[in-house]
Design an enzyme around this catalytic site. Sequence first.
Site, PDB file in Angstrom:
ATOM      1  N   ASP A  26     -47.665  39.791 -79.778  1.00 23.61           N
ATOM      2  CA  ASP A  26     -46.968  40.836 -80.534  1.00 23.61           C
ATOM      3  C   ASP A  26     -45.619  40.341 -81.061  1.00 23.61           C
ATOM      4  O   ASP A  26     -44.989  39.475 -80.455  1.00 23.61           O
ATOM      5  CB  ASP A  26     -46.756  42.047 -79.621  1.00 23.61           C
ATOM      6  N   GLY A  29     -44.467  40.629 -87.032  1.00 23.11           N
ATOM      7  CA  GLY A  29     -43.826  41.371 -88.128  1.00 23.11           C
ATOM      8  C   GLY A  29     -42.314  41.366 -87.968  1.00 23.11           C
ATOM      9  O   GLY A  29     -41.569  41.120 -88.920  1.00 23.11           O
ATOM     10  N   TRP A  31     -40.521  39.271 -86.214  1.00 20.49           N
ATOM     11  CA  TRP A  31     -40.015  37.893 -86.370  1.00 20.49           C
ATOM     12  C   TRP A  31     -39.753  37.636 -87.857  1.00 20.49           C
ATOM     13  O   TRP A  31     -38.703  37.103 -88.236  1.00 20.49           O
ATOM     14  CB  TRP A  31     -41.056  36.913 -85.829  1.00 20.49           C
ATOM     15  N   ARG A  39     -44.207  40.188 -93.799  1.00 20.68           N
ATOM     16  CA  ARG A  39     -44.856  40.222 -92.479  1.00 20.68           C
ATOM     17  C   ARG A  39     -45.880  39.107 -92.315  1.00 20.68           C
ATOM     18  O   ARG A  39     -46.021  38.522 -91.248  1.00 20.68           O
ATOM     19  CB  ARG A  39     -45.532  41.580 -92.264  1.00 20.68           C
ATOM     20  N   HIS A  43     -47.300  36.272 -89.334  1.00 27.36           N
ATOM     21  CA  HIS A  43     -48.660  36.005 -88.841  1.00 27.36           C
ATOM     22  C   HIS A  43     -48.998  34.519 -88.983  1.00 27.36           C
ATOM     23  O   HIS A  43     -49.652  33.936 -88.114  1.00 27.36           O
ATOM     24  CB  HIS A  43     -49.689  36.852 -89.598  1.00 27.36           C
ATOM     25  N   GLU A  73     -57.584  49.444 -83.597  1.00 29.10           N
ATOM     26  CA  GLU A  73     -56.610  50.353 -84.205  1.00 29.10           C
ATOM     27  C   GLU A  73     -55.809  49.692 -85.337  1.00 29.10           C
ATOM     28  O   GLU A  73     -55.099  50.372 -86.080  1.00 29.10           O
ATOM     29  CB  GLU A  73     -55.644  50.893 -83.136  1.00 29.10           C
ATOM     30  N   ASN A  74     -55.911  48.349 -85.449  1.00 28.02           N
ATOM     31  CA  ASN A  74     -55.128  47.657 -86.487  1.00 28.02           C
ATOM     32  C   ASN A  74     -55.606  47.950 -87.909  1.00 28.02           C
ATOM     33  O   ASN A  74     -54.892  47.671 -88.874  1.00 28.02           O
ATOM     34  CB  ASN A  74     -55.108  46.132 -86.264  1.00 28.02           C
ATOM     35  N   ARG A  77     -53.258  49.746 -90.366  1.00 26.18           N
ATOM     36  CA  ARG A  77     -52.137  49.086 -91.081  1.00 26.18           C
ATOM     37  C   ARG A  77     -52.341  49.182 -92.590  1.00 26.18           C
ATOM     38  O   ARG A  77     -53.469  49.415 -93.044  1.00 26.18           O
ATOM     39  CB  ARG A  77     -52.080  47.614 -90.684  1.00 26.18           C
ATOM     40  N   GLU A 213     -52.169  40.156 -63.026  1.00 27.34           N
ATOM     41  CA  GLU A 213     -50.707  40.234 -62.962  1.00 27.34           C
ATOM     42  C   GLU A 213     -50.158  40.348 -64.385  1.00 27.34           C
ATOM     43  O   GLU A 213     -50.649  39.664 -65.286  1.00 27.34           O
ATOM     44  CB  GLU A 213     -50.136  38.971 -62.292  1.00 27.34           C
TER      45      GLU A 213
HETATM   46  C1  FPP Z   1     -49.061  41.577 -83.757  1.00 25.55           C
HETATM   47  O1  FPP Z   1     -47.790  41.462 -84.383  1.00 25.55           O
HETATM   48  C2  FPP Z   1     -49.960  40.581 -84.333  1.00 25.55           C
HETATM   49  C3  FPP Z   1     -51.139  40.830 -84.958  1.00 25.55           C
HETATM   50  C4  FPP Z   1     -51.707  42.174 -85.136  1.00 25.55           C
HETATM   51  C5  FPP Z   1     -51.923  39.737 -85.540  1.00 25.55           C
HETATM   52  C6  FPP Z   1     -52.020  38.552 -84.638  1.00 25.55           C
HETATM   53  C7  FPP Z   1     -52.658  37.471 -85.373  1.00 25.55           C
HETATM   54  C8  FPP Z   1     -52.268  36.190 -85.328  1.00 25.55           C
HETATM   55  C9  FPP Z   1     -51.197  35.643 -84.471  1.00 25.55           C
HETATM   56  C10 FPP Z   1     -53.029  35.239 -86.111  1.00 25.55           C
HETATM   57  C11 FPP Z   1     -54.089  34.659 -85.197  1.00 25.55           C
HETATM   58  C12 FPP Z   1     -55.071  33.985 -85.991  1.00 25.55           C
HETATM   59  C13 FPP Z   1     -56.283  33.665 -85.539  1.00 25.55           C
HETATM   60  C14 FPP Z   1     -57.208  32.932 -86.395  1.00 25.55           C
HETATM   61  C15 FPP Z   1     -56.753  34.041 -84.208  1.00 25.55           C
HETATM   62  P1  FPP Z   1     -47.261  42.687 -85.230  1.00 25.55           P
HETATM   63  O2  FPP Z   1     -47.687  42.495 -86.638  1.00 25.55           O
HETATM   64  O3  FPP Z   1     -47.719  43.968 -84.596  1.00 25.55           O
HETATM   65  O4  FPP Z   1     -45.719  42.508 -85.073  1.00 25.55           O
HETATM   66  P2  FPP Z   1     -44.644  43.667 -85.005  1.00 25.55           P
HETATM   67  O5  FPP Z   1     -44.922  44.461 -83.773  1.00 25.55           O
HETATM   68  O6  FPP Z   1     -43.354  42.929 -84.927  1.00 25.55           O
HETATM   69  O7  FPP Z   1     -44.775  44.485 -86.281  1.00 25.55           O
END
Ligand code: FPP
Length: 262
Positions: A26, A29, A31, A39, A43, A73-74, A77, A213
């Site tokens: 997590d 976005g 970052w 955003r 990723h 749930e994503n 977005r 844990e």
């Molecule tokens: C959560 O951060 C992240 C995600 C919903 C996507 C995670 C995907 C990757 C790291 C890419 C992985 C790629 C592969 C091929 C497995 P967020 O967007 O919710 O961040 P935020 O909470 O700061 O908005």
Amino acid sequence: MALFKSSTQEVPTTGAIPKHIAIVMDGNGRWAKSRLLPRVAGHKKGVDALRRTVQACAEVGVEYLTVFAFSSENWRRPAEEVSLLMKLFIRVLRKDLESMHSEGIRLRIVGDLSAFEPELRAAIDYAQELTRNNTRFNLNVAANYGGRWDILQATRQMLIQNPELAQHPEQITEANLQPHLCLSDCPEPDLFVRTGGEQRVSNFLIWQLAYTEFYFTDRYWPDFGKPLLMEAIASYNQRERRFGRTSEQLGLSAQADRASAN
Ligand code: FPP
């Protein structure tokens, strides 16, 4: 297919290095936002963090890593972000597949894949088939996954394969259901890590985390890699894993182990 016993049925063996780590990646976005970037830039950096984490886990002896890439749930977005994430998944699957395969990594994607575009499904099928017999390291990517979905799909599968259980619900046990859950051939996670400062499970592996844990860090996922992994493992090593037993029982079983080793 080897099946692992559930931690509520049998006390698993544990060591200083967790066998299986589950991560909610997590903070991508935030970052990006803190750097005035879109955003999706977060990723993309998240993919680099995942590569570093896979390497670090394999180096220190972790055998299984399960990451939450996209929850059921994503889909809520903005459509543009969902579409960019899907494109990123396809690109990474194609770009990293050969190196993962040559490093002995078995890749599995768990979740309801029926919702994905045929192009992504084909890339997933190909990657899973190619790496099927690899044994050095197991990377499980949860995509369109939800823990409640997992329990429901397992229940349906169990009843399809054992229709008599519908007439005898009193005969339904954990042992009947467990083989139908995603990851039934992996040990249950020893350590759950969530980056990004939130302290919740967000419908990830809710069955499998029964005795896991938990470790939370405020750092965002794109910053993750070996140093933060080692911090999480150091915290894990402070824990006393009792699996329902008392501290006194743990002391006695350690004494018995030492006596039988002498
Ligand atoms: C959560 O951060 C992240 C995600 C919903 C996507 C995670 C995907 C990757 C790291 C890419 C992985 C790629 C592969 C091929 C497995 P967020 O967007 O919710 O961040 P935020 O909470 O700061 O908005």
